[in-house]
Design an enzyme around this catalytic site. Structure first.
Site, PDB file in Angstrom:
ATOM      1  N   GLY A   1     -35.383  30.451-106.502  1.00 21.06           N
ATOM      2  CA  GLY A   1     -35.168  31.974-105.876  1.00 21.06           C
ATOM      3  C   GLY A   1     -34.011  32.724-106.232  1.00 21.06           C
ATOM      4  O   GLY A   1     -34.098  34.002-105.931  1.00 21.06           O
ATOM      5  N   HIS A   2     -33.356  32.321-107.174  1.00 26.03           N
ATOM      6  CA  HIS A   2     -32.307  33.318-107.718  1.00 26.03           C
ATOM      7  C   HIS A   2     -32.859  34.002-109.122  1.00 26.03           C
ATOM      8  O   HIS A   2     -32.637  33.330-110.128  1.00 26.03           O
ATOM      9  CB  HIS A   2     -30.791  32.777-108.210  1.00 26.03           C
ATOM     10  CG  HIS A   2     -29.967  33.576-108.119  1.00 26.03           C
ATOM     11  ND1 HIS A   2     -29.108  33.582-109.317  1.00 26.03           N
ATOM     12  CD2 HIS A   2     -29.014  34.164-107.223  1.00 26.03           C
ATOM     13  CE1 HIS A   2     -28.113  34.564-109.517  1.00 26.03           C
ATOM     14  NE2 HIS A   2     -28.199  34.977-108.218  1.00 26.03           N
TER      15      HIS A   2
END
Length: 142
Positions: A45-46
């Site tokens: 997700g980063h």
């Protein structure tokens, strides 16, 4: 030193243990290493299209190395754990990506009234990726 030595020195555990090995250690200095495989959960997700190791996790890995350095202090009083009280002068210079290995170079610079002051350099391929200063004090576990 082994992963078992790290686990005996600090309370952190997977998936939040961010040190793989202790390369060298003296009374006031420690050099640790961490390899990011790309399988770590945060890469999902980063910046998933351009995965980066979150800067706060780089700081955390260095502070965990600092906690290993202070383990001898904790050994004298096992009811305490080191906690961070201050982070100063953070400079991010290089991105750390999946597959990268970092060296965590921590020096204890001063001890004053129960507070331990340290300098941290995070190196990527021998080049400075992050620098910062931080302080820890011992806090009761309960």
């Amino acid at each position: 030193m082994s992963l078992e030595a790290i686990k005996s020195a600090i309370p952190h555990r997977e998936p939040f243990l961010l040190i793989d090995e202790i390369v060298e250690q003296t009374e006031n200095h420690i050099l640790c290493r961490k390899r990011f495989t790309g399988a770590e959960f945060w890469y999902l997700g980063h910046y998933p299209e351009f995965p980066l190791t979150p800067g706060v996790l780089l700081l955390e890995s260095a502070m965990q190395a600092g906690a290993v350095l202070l383990a001898k202090v904790v050994a004298d009083n096992p009811e305490n754990v080191p906690v961070v009280t201050r982070i100063n002068n953070v400079k991010f210079k290089l991105m750390v990506r999946p597959g990268d290995t970092i060296d965590l170079d921590i020096t204890l610079t001063e001890q004053l009234s129960g507070v331990y002051f340290m300098n941290a350099s995070i190196l990527l391929d021998g080049k400075t990726a992050v620098t910062f200063e931080f302080a820890c004090k011992m806090a009761p576990k309960h």
